[in-house]
Motif scaffolding. Sequence first.
Motif, PDB file in Angstrom:
ATOM      1  N   THR A 194       0.844  -1.193   0.000  1.00 32.14           N
ATOM      2  CA  THR A 194       0.000   0.000   0.000  1.00 32.14           C
ATOM      3  C   THR A 194       0.884   1.248   0.000  1.00 32.14           C
ATOM      4  OG1 THR A 194      -0.081   0.068   2.416  1.00 32.14           O
ATOM      5  CG2 THR A 194      -1.808  -1.191   1.293  1.00 32.14           C
ATOM      6  N   GLY A 195       0.271   2.395  -0.323  1.00 30.04           N
ATOM      7  CA  GLY A 195       0.997   3.660  -0.300  1.00 30.04           C
ATOM      8  C   GLY A 195       1.321   4.179  -1.678  1.00 30.04           C
ATOM      9  N   ASN A 196       1.552   5.470  -1.781  1.00 31.55           N
ATOM     10  CA  ASN A 196       1.845   6.106  -3.059  1.00 31.55           C
ATOM     11  C   ASN A 196       2.543   7.446  -2.814  1.00 31.55           C
ATOM     12  OD1 ASN A 196      -0.288   8.318  -2.930  1.00 31.55           O
ATOM     13  ND2 ASN A 196      -1.562   6.480  -2.708  1.00 31.55           N
ATOM     14  N   LYS A 197       2.807   8.165  -3.900  1.00 36.75           N
ATOM     15  CA  LYS A 197       3.587   9.402  -3.817  1.00 36.75           C
ATOM     16  C   LYS A 197       2.892  10.522  -3.057  1.00 36.75           C
ATOM     17  CE  LYS A 197       2.035  10.410  -8.548  1.00 36.75           C
ATOM     18  NZ  LYS A 197       2.492  10.559  -9.945  1.00 36.75           N
ATOM     19  N   ALA A 198       1.625  10.361  -2.728  1.00 34.96           N
ATOM     20  CA  ALA A 198       0.936  11.374  -1.926  1.00 34.96           C
ATOM     21  C   ALA A 198       1.562  11.514  -0.544  1.00 34.96           C
ATOM     22  CB  ALA A 198      -0.542  11.026  -1.793  1.00 34.96           C
ATOM     23  N   LEU A 199       2.245  10.474  -0.085  1.00 36.09           N
ATOM     24  CA  LEU A 199       2.863  10.487   1.246  1.00 36.09           C
ATOM     25  C   LEU A 199       4.172  11.270   1.292  1.00 36.09           C
ATOM     26  CD1 LEU A 199       2.201   6.774   2.233  1.00 36.09           C
ATOM     27  CD2 LEU A 199       1.152   8.798   3.269  1.00 36.09           C
ATOM     28  N   ALA A 200       4.641  11.736   0.146  1.00 36.57           N
ATOM     29  CA  ALA A 200       5.916  12.448   0.091  1.00 36.57           C
ATOM     30  C   ALA A 200       5.736  13.890   0.561  1.00 36.57           C
ATOM     31  CB  ALA A 200       6.476  12.408  -1.330  1.00 36.57           C
ATOM     32  N   GLY A 203       5.915  15.424   7.737  1.00 40.27           N
ATOM     33  CA  GLY A 203       4.987  15.082   8.805  1.00 40.27           C
ATOM     34  C   GLY A 203       4.348  13.719   8.681  1.00 40.27           C
ATOM     35  N   THR A 204       4.335  13.147   7.479  1.00 40.71           N
ATOM     36  CA  THR A 204       3.687  11.843   7.331  1.00 40.71           C
ATOM     37  C   THR A 204       4.442  10.759   8.104  1.00 40.71           C
ATOM     38  OG1 THR A 204       4.861  11.392   5.247  1.00 40.71           O
ATOM     39  CG2 THR A 204       2.687  12.449   5.090  1.00 40.71           C
ATOM     40  N   GLY A 205       5.752  10.868   8.177  1.00 36.17           N
ATOM     41  CA  GLY A 205       6.535   9.910   8.945  1.00 36.17           C
ATOM     42  C   GLY A 205       6.300  10.040  10.441  1.00 36.17           C
ATOM     43  N   ASP A 206       6.017  11.249  10.908  1.00 36.22           N
ATOM     44  CA  ASP A 206       5.715  11.457  12.323  1.00 36.22           C
ATOM     45  C   ASP A 206       4.410  10.744  12.687  1.00 36.22           C
ATOM     46  OD1 ASP A 206       7.945  13.203  12.490  1.00 36.22           O
ATOM     47  OD2 ASP A 206       6.718  14.835  11.714  1.00 36.22           O
ATOM     48  N   VAL A 207       3.434  10.823  11.792  1.00 34.72           N
ATOM     49  CA  VAL A 207       2.171  10.115  12.013  1.00 34.72           C
ATOM     50  C   VAL A 207       2.424   8.611  12.083  1.00 34.72           C
ATOM     51  CG1 VAL A 207      -0.116   9.621  11.085  1.00 34.72           C
ATOM     52  CG2 VAL A 207       0.832  11.923  10.871  1.00 34.72           C
ATOM     53  N   LEU A 208       3.263   8.112  11.184  1.00 30.15           N
ATOM     54  CA  LEU A 208       3.566   6.684  11.169  1.00 30.15           C
ATOM     55  C   LEU A 208       4.203   6.237  12.489  1.00 30.15           C
ATOM     56  CD1 LEU A 208       3.780   3.963   9.713  1.00 30.15           C
ATOM     57  CD2 LEU A 208       5.996   4.719   8.804  1.00 30.15           C
ATOM     58  N   THR A 209       5.145   7.000  12.990  1.00 30.71           N
ATOM     59  CA  THR A 209       5.761   6.676  14.271  1.00 30.71           C
ATOM     60  C   THR A 209       4.714   6.581  15.370  1.00 30.71           C
ATOM     61  OG1 THR A 209       7.908   7.632  13.716  1.00 30.71           O
ATOM     62  CG2 THR A 209       7.360   7.512  16.050  1.00 30.71           C
ATOM     63  N   LEU A 247      -1.208  15.589  -4.712  1.00 28.78           N
ATOM     64  CA  LEU A 247      -0.419  16.690  -4.164  1.00 28.78           C
ATOM     65  C   LEU A 247      -1.069  17.311  -2.935  1.00 28.78           C
ATOM     66  CD1 LEU A 247       0.664  18.571  -7.431  1.00 28.78           C
ATOM     67  CD2 LEU A 247       2.058  17.079  -5.994  1.00 28.78           C
ATOM     68  N   SER A 248      -2.346  17.081  -2.738  1.00 28.65           N
ATOM     69  CA  SER A 248      -3.090  17.780  -1.687  1.00 28.65           C
ATOM     70  C   SER A 248      -3.021  17.126  -0.316  1.00 28.65           C
ATOM     71  CB  SER A 248      -4.559  17.917  -2.099  1.00 28.65           C
ATOM     72  OG  SER A 248      -5.171  16.635  -2.201  1.00 28.65           O
ATOM     73  N   LEU A 249      -2.572  15.896  -0.228  1.00 27.79           N
ATOM     74  CA  LEU A 249      -2.550  15.199   1.057  1.00 27.79           C
ATOM     75  C   LEU A 249      -1.571  15.860   2.027  1.00 27.79           C
ATOM     76  CD1 LEU A 249      -3.482  12.661   2.706  1.00 27.79           C
ATOM     77  CD2 LEU A 249      -1.397  11.555   1.893  1.00 27.79           C
ATOM     78  N   MET A 250      -2.050  16.124   3.244  1.00 23.47           N
ATOM     79  CA  MET A 250      -1.196  16.634   4.309  1.00 23.47           C
ATOM     80  C   MET A 250      -1.133  15.596   5.426  1.00 23.47           C
ATOM     81  SD  MET A 250      -2.115  20.682   4.613  1.00 23.47           S
ATOM     82  CE  MET A 250      -3.651  20.391   5.486  1.00 23.47           C
ATOM     83  N   ALA A 251      -0.111  15.705   6.250  1.00 21.26           N
ATOM     84  CA  ALA A 251       0.037  14.747   7.343  1.00 21.26           C
ATOM     85  C   ALA A 251      -1.191  14.740   8.247  1.00 21.26           C
ATOM     86  CB  ALA A 251       1.289  15.076   8.152  1.00 21.26           C
ATOM     87  N   SER A 252      -1.765  15.905   8.476  1.00 27.66           N
ATOM     88  CA  SER A 252      -2.949  15.978   9.333  1.00 27.66           C
ATOM     89  C   SER A 252      -4.148  15.280   8.701  1.00 27.66           C
ATOM     90  CB  SER A 252      -3.294  17.437   9.644  1.00 27.66           C
ATOM     91  OG  SER A 252      -3.455  18.177   8.453  1.00 27.66           O
ATOM     92  N   ASP A 253      -4.167  15.184   7.369  1.00 25.89           N
ATOM     93  CA  ASP A 253      -5.243  14.438   6.709  1.00 25.89           C
ATOM     94  C   ASP A 253      -5.175  12.956   7.060  1.00 25.89           C
ATOM     95  OD1 ASP A 253      -6.341  16.657   5.300  1.00 25.89           O
ATOM     96  OD2 ASP A 253      -4.742  16.489   3.809  1.00 25.89           O
ATOM     97  N   LEU A 254      -3.967  12.435   7.214  1.00 32.59           N
ATOM     98  CA  LEU A 254      -3.811  11.035   7.618  1.00 32.59           C
ATOM     99  C   LEU A 254      -4.495  10.787   8.952  1.00 32.59           C
ATOM    100  CD1 LEU A 254      -0.043  10.456   6.754  1.00 32.59           C
ATOM    101  CD2 LEU A 254      -1.997   9.526   5.515  1.00 32.59           C
ATOM    102  N   ILE A 255      -4.317  11.723   9.888  1.00 34.00           N
ATOM    103  CA  ILE A 255      -4.950  11.608  11.206  1.00 34.00           C
ATOM    104  C   ILE A 255      -6.467  11.533  11.061  1.00 34.00           C
ATOM    105  CG2 ILE A 255      -5.293  12.710  13.436  1.00 34.00           C
ATOM    106  CD1 ILE A 255      -2.408  11.857  13.016  1.00 34.00           C
TER     107      ILE A 255
END
Length: 269
Positions: A194-200, A203-209, A247-255
């Motif tokens: 799973t996963g794609n370039k939207a995660l680039a 902050g996305t790595g902080d969410v993962l941790t 391009l629109s994904l932000m780390a806070s969107d993951l939350i």
Amino acid sequence: MSSIFRITKKDLQKFLPQRADSANKTHGGKCLILAGSEGMWGACYLSALGAARVGAGYVYLPATTKNLSDYPDFLSYKISEKMNLDHFKALAIGPGLTVTPTIKKLFHHLEEEFAKPVIIDAGALALVKKIKENWIITPHEGELAKLLDMSSDEIRKDRFKAVKMAQEKFGGIVVLKGHHTLVATKSMIYEIQTGNKALAKAGTGDVLTGMIVGFLAQGLNPIDAAVLACGVHGYIADRWVKDKDYLSLMASDLIDEIPRALFTLRKKK
């Protein structure tokens, strides 16, 4: 030679933690996240929110965390070099963290006294020499390049070789973030499909941790926690690009999307 196991979204349900109807917050466990410093407080909160959203019963942050009173879901903990950590089921260190002499001493204290799982990310990766079997490091390609004294291009050219080298050098569990994140143990490499370039994005790595430590707090073993967190993290990004631009994904969107992703995965047969 390590075996390779590819993890798709269909595999994720079996890793999800279960909770009895009679359960209370103690069944979610307690975790401590040592993160954040001036100019990087967002990393601390992204990690903490990730841990809470995946089900951790209690999420503690350092008492010195800026604007902690604005986040009533989290508890504070006084940090010292010799603090008692017995009641925490897991700990994360590094997101947005400046490594000070105090942090170095605290890290060495963890190495000597804390037998439970620890996730080491971002700034704290510079302190890694050898980790325990149940500890996890989560570098991206640039960070792993520094740890292995290689170039990022060399890492990118053969990610499987690089993650295996890192595991052999440092021990424990190595999560190499990036396209098809890899989770390496002594005998196995899990390739997350799973996963794609939207995660680039920052902050996305902080969410993962935070997600990993949140699953650990609930009692998942370190390998399952890492694989599940990476898989769900990528699954959210895959859902995002079905009707939104990558391009629109932000780390806070993951939350914000964690609840729907977990709900959907848990309902799949």
